[in-house]
Design a protein around this motif. Sequence first.
Motif, PDB file in Angstrom:
ATOM      1  N   VAL A 376       3.571 -19.509  24.614  1.00 36.23           N
ATOM      2  CA  VAL A 376       4.312 -20.705  24.211  1.00 36.23           C
ATOM      3  C   VAL A 376       5.531 -20.893  25.101  1.00 36.23           C
ATOM      4  O   VAL A 376       5.817 -22.002  25.574  1.00 36.23           O
ATOM      5  N   ASP A 377       6.265 -19.790  25.345  1.00 39.22           N
ATOM      6  CA  ASP A 377       7.459 -19.866  26.202  1.00 39.22           C
ATOM      7  C   ASP A 377       7.098 -20.366  27.592  1.00 39.22           C
ATOM      8  O   ASP A 377       7.738 -21.270  28.140  1.00 39.22           O
ATOM      9  N   LEU A 378       6.071 -19.742  28.177  1.00 43.00           N
ATOM     10  CA  LEU A 378       5.704 -20.076  29.551  1.00 43.00           C
ATOM     11  C   LEU A 378       5.144 -21.490  29.629  1.00 43.00           C
ATOM     12  O   LEU A 378       5.443 -22.231  30.574  1.00 43.00           O
ATOM     13  N   TRP A 399      -2.879 -22.964  26.316  1.00 42.23           N
ATOM     14  CA  TRP A 399      -2.127 -21.961  25.555  1.00 42.23           C
ATOM     15  C   TRP A 399      -1.460 -22.583  24.331  1.00 42.23           C
ATOM     16  O   TRP A 399      -1.500 -22.022  23.238  1.00 42.23           O
ATOM     17  N   LEU A 400      -0.801 -23.741  24.539  1.00 40.36           N
ATOM     18  CA  LEU A 400      -0.135 -24.389  23.421  1.00 40.36           C
ATOM     19  C   LEU A 400      -1.132 -24.785  22.338  1.00 40.36           C
ATOM     20  O   LEU A 400      -0.874 -24.611  21.135  1.00 40.36           O
ATOM     21  N   SER A 406      -3.702 -21.760  15.868  1.00 40.39           N
ATOM     22  CA  SER A 406      -3.654 -20.498  15.117  1.00 40.39           C
ATOM     23  C   SER A 406      -2.522 -20.477  14.096  1.00 40.39           C
ATOM     24  O   SER A 406      -2.340 -19.489  13.392  1.00 40.39           O
ATOM     25  N   GLY A 407      -1.748 -21.588  14.025  1.00 41.45           N
ATOM     26  CA  GLY A 407      -0.685 -21.670  13.035  1.00 41.45           C
ATOM     27  C   GLY A 407       0.711 -21.460  13.572  1.00 41.45           C
ATOM     28  O   GLY A 407       1.675 -21.419  12.799  1.00 41.45           O
ATOM     29  N   ASN A 408       0.863 -21.341  14.897  1.00 41.51           N
ATOM     30  CA  ASN A 408       2.187 -21.171  15.486  1.00 41.51           C
ATOM     31  C   ASN A 408       2.896 -22.522  15.483  1.00 41.51           C
ATOM     32  O   ASN A 408       2.562 -23.424  16.267  1.00 41.51           O
ATOM     33  N   SER A 413       5.098 -27.734  17.752  1.00 40.00           N
ATOM     34  CA  SER A 413       6.234 -28.607  18.058  1.00 40.00           C
ATOM     35  C   SER A 413       6.287 -28.940  19.548  1.00 40.00           C
ATOM     36  O   SER A 413       6.421 -30.105  19.944  1.00 40.00           O
ATOM     37  N   HIS A 414       6.161 -27.907  20.397  1.00 36.20           N
ATOM     38  CA  HIS A 414       6.182 -28.137  21.847  1.00 36.20           C
ATOM     39  C   HIS A 414       5.038 -29.049  22.274  1.00 36.20           C
ATOM     40  O   HIS A 414       5.226 -29.964  23.082  1.00 36.20           O
ATOM     41  N   LEU A 415       3.867 -28.783  21.735  1.00 37.86           N
ATOM     42  CA  LEU A 415       2.700 -29.586  22.100  1.00 37.86           C
ATOM     43  C   LEU A 415       2.894 -31.031  21.670  1.00 37.86           C
ATOM     44  O   LEU A 415       2.587 -31.968  22.424  1.00 37.86           O
TER      45      LEU A 415
END
Length: 570
Positions: A376-378, A399-400, A406-408, A413-415
């Motif tokens: 998520v960070d990257l 990745w996002l 998966s529930g992150n 939010s980023h996506l």
Amino acid sequence: MTPSESAAAASNDTRTRRSRLLDRVVGSLWPSMALHRATRLMAGGQAIRAFGLFARAARAGSAEAEYQVGRCYLNGAGVPVSRADGFRWIERAAARGHAEAEWILAALYVDGVAPCCDRQDSSGSPLDLFSFDVAPEPDFAAAEKWARRAAEHGSADGQALLGYVLTFGPKSMRDLEEAQHWYKLSAEAGCPQGAYGYGSSLVQSGDSEGDEVRAADYIRLAAQAGLSPAIYLLGMLTERGWGIERDQSAAVQLYRRAAVIGNRSAQTSWGRALMWGVGVEPDRIEGESWLRRAALAGDADAAALIGDIYAEAGALPPNYAEAAIWYRRAAEAGHAAAARTLGLLYLSGTGVGRDPREAMNWLGIAAEAGDRSAQVDLASLLLNDGASHPGDLAKARDWLERAAASGNLLAASHLGVCLLEGIGMDREERLALQWLHQAAREVVSAQYWYGRALSEGRGIEADPSLGRAWVARAAAAGMADAEAALAEMMVNGRGGPKDHGAALDLFERAAAKGHVGAMYALGMMRDGGFDVASDHAAALRWFEAAAERGHEAAQHIVGHSPQQNVRDDR
């Protein structure tokens, strides 16, 4: 020396000469007797004489003698250590079907100490068969061949080793079901390594309470034999109550026992227990000492824990520079979470020089290792700061999406923001709203963006009232962007009643956090025309603060204000 002592010494010399003469005669005429005599001499501590007899019997073609000669060379018993000679004699015995030689030969291949017989130096002479200028690599194919022969000839050690190869060898060679079969045979023959392997395989595959109990029983047998990995694993099972009664104190003592005999994982667990007083009286100095011992021996978890110790505030302030050293050691040993933390330290310049490229490198290592948070960070960095090629952007989105699915919620939010704003991907406002709505349950930034999208009617029919409510939630959590956005809504009466006094307070909160737009808005409100007291001096101060931070409209106002003209004239 008295006459009696001289006579005794002469008698001893005579017996020694006779004994050595007997060794030569026996060795020359009766190899089987030489082998038997050598075995007795070795048991009696006379390794040099024993080796001579073993060598004579070996030259006569005795497989057992060849095996014993090989062991003597490998162990330095009666002869200087020579791994090359040891390997050669063990290989000769194995070729004759000697089961113990077969499994030892397999073990040498697993350990990567088998010679490369066809290498030569520049002069044309054969190189040292065991030159380790390059780190040795296991030869699992050869190991499997010889371990299987030993196993089929009934060697319990060979059966255990074959189980190991089938469990930990190359993926193409792995067969966990067959491995468990050989482990079981070895365990039933009383081999500690077989008991440990069979117990471990039951831990991995067991799906019933009976399997759990059997696994613990076999691992206990291996632990009683002094096998350090078994002692450590028994500690883990005892700590978790898996197949055995849960007992934290007993588990910790098992960790201590395995740690003392050099098991790195046990040293980490014992050090952790001492550090935080888990099942034992706390002793932070001793605990850190054990963690350091494990970390310096290559245990990644221990190195990461030491990094955490230095990074956390306690009696002393955090030492991020020292923490970064240990995080690097852990990351280089494959610890994904430590790699992510190291990347974040480089990203913020905490304890190390700020280096976005190095940050991206370590975050990438953690992300490729499967660390969801690092992914998520990257992904956020790649999408916001740009990527070197389109493949990076595709990977970032993947990745996002995986993390969000998966529930992150942070990933969701980023996506959502990236889809809403077209950052690194095409705009998909409807899809963006779905992800933002999911994340807004807990993520403050998602509440702000979801509220804005609702208020502006992006991807959905505009609902300023509901949008204002979501922005207000983010503002209540202290988000400067949300405070400024809610204040603007209150000034204009969008999504609810006007309230210039409350708006002024919100702009001031946001400005105190460095929000440049809020600074400009305060200048406008204090300059007059709003339902708050005018204060031209305060307005100018706010315009100047915004202008210094690059706000173009504020710069234009400050450049043409009467006060600025007066200063210019002076």
